[in-house]
Design a protein around this motif. Structure first.
Motif, PDB file in Angstrom:
ATOM      1  N   UNK A  67       0.834  -1.195   0.000  1.00  0.00           N
ATOM      2  CA  UNK A  67       0.000   0.000   0.000  1.00  0.00           C
ATOM      3  C   UNK A  67       0.878   1.257   0.000  1.00  0.00           C
ATOM      4  N   UNK A  68       1.849   1.301   0.903  1.00  0.00           N
ATOM      5  CA  UNK A  68       2.725   2.475   1.010  1.00  0.00           C
ATOM      6  C   UNK A  68       3.511   2.688  -0.280  1.00  0.00           C
ATOM      7  N   UNK A  69       4.078   1.624  -0.819  1.00  0.00           N
ATOM      8  CA  UNK A  69       4.833   1.755  -2.058  1.00  0.00           C
ATOM      9  C   UNK A  69       3.898   2.151  -3.206  1.00  0.00           C
ATOM     10  N   UNK A  70       2.669   1.630  -3.181  1.00  0.00           N
ATOM     11  CA  UNK A  70       1.692   1.993  -4.198  1.00  0.00           C
ATOM     12  C   UNK A  70       1.323   3.466  -4.148  1.00  0.00           C
ATOM     13  N   UNK A  71       1.236   4.020  -2.929  1.00  0.00           N
ATOM     14  CA  UNK A  71       0.970   5.461  -2.802  1.00  0.00           C
ATOM     15  C   UNK A  71       2.062   6.243  -3.526  1.00  0.00           C
ATOM     16  N   UNK A  72       3.290   5.838  -3.307  1.00  0.00           N
ATOM     17  CA  UNK A  72       4.398   6.532  -3.974  1.00  0.00           C
ATOM     18  C   UNK A  72       4.358   6.283  -5.487  1.00  0.00           C
ATOM     19  N   UNK A  73       4.261   5.016  -5.894  1.00  0.00           N
ATOM     20  CA  UNK A  73       4.355   4.660  -7.314  1.00  0.00           C
ATOM     21  C   UNK A  73       3.212   5.265  -8.130  1.00  0.00           C
ATOM     22  N   UNK A  74       1.996   5.205  -7.617  1.00  0.00           N
ATOM     23  CA  UNK A  74       0.861   5.771  -8.358  1.00  0.00           C
ATOM     24  C   UNK A  74       0.949   7.298  -8.410  1.00  0.00           C
ATOM     25  N   UNK A  75       1.421   7.900  -7.329  1.00  0.00           N
ATOM     26  CA  UNK A  75       1.637   9.349  -7.357  1.00  0.00           C
ATOM     27  C   UNK A  75       2.707   9.735  -8.363  1.00  0.00           C
ATOM     28  N   UNK A  76       3.784   8.974  -8.368  1.00  0.00           N
ATOM     29  CA  UNK A  76       4.909   9.206  -9.285  1.00  0.00           C
ATOM     30  C   UNK A  76       4.459   9.068 -10.744  1.00  0.00           C
ATOM     31  N   UNK A  77       3.808   7.950 -11.062  1.00  0.00           N
ATOM     32  CA  UNK A  77       3.372   7.725 -12.446  1.00  0.00           C
ATOM     33  C   UNK A  77       2.321   8.752 -12.853  1.00  0.00           C
TER      34      UNK A  77
END
Length: 167
Positions: A67-77
């Motif tokens: 979840x935490x990594x997804x917050x970063x990755x989806x924000x980044x993309x």
């Protein structure tokens, strides 16, 4: 409610060029059209079925990290694409559906019902999911509405199990 992007999909080469993009696009499953979210959820289910048994504490930690990594990755993309929640970003569906699969009874009937319920709540976005989807931005906003859809699916599954519909 924010509309999910109807813009062009990026290329497979573009998403594979950076780990955050690849993750946000569900290891590539978000490029499948139509209904990218459903394809991403199906990819999550297949991955789940291939996993060895994982102790509950470890699974809980893995889901929090995903979840935490997804917050970063989806924000980044999303920032790179200049689109808050591109329709091809499906890591949010994947993590939320893994949460559902972790907490529902094992077996094809329960998992199939969980799949249908999760997709229903993710697409329909009943209150307060729709409100959160409209107000939250960035990677957390992308991830959070799917977690809420997972909670709705889990509540219905709990009622079904409690009423004796599934063993």
């Amino acid at each position: 409610m924010r509309e999910r992007s109807r813009v062009d999909y990026p290329s497979l080469a573009w998403i594979c060029a950076r780990p955050g993009r690849f993750l946000a696009f569900g290891l590539g499953s978000g490029l499948i059209r139509p209904a990218s979210g459903t394809w991403g959820t199906l990819a999550a289910w297949i991955i789940w079925l291939l996993l060895p048994p994982i102790p509950n504490l470890v699974m809980g930690i893995l889901l929090l990290v995903a979840f935490a990594y997804g917050c970063w990755a989806c924000g980044y993309a999303g920032r790179e694409l200049r689109v808050h929640d591109h329709v091809g970003m499906v890591w949010d569906e994947m993590v939320a559906f893994w949460l559902v699969l972790w907490l529902v009874p094992s077996g094809w009937l329960a998992q199939t019902l969980a799949f249908v319920l999760f997709r229903f709540f993710d697409i329909v976005k009943p209150a307060p999911i729709k409100a959160f989807d409209a107000r939250l931005s960035g990677g957390f906003g992308v991830m959070w509405d799917d977690i809420l859809a997972a909670v709705y699916a889990l509540l219905v599954m709990a009622l079904v199990v409690r009423l004796g519909g599934l063993a």
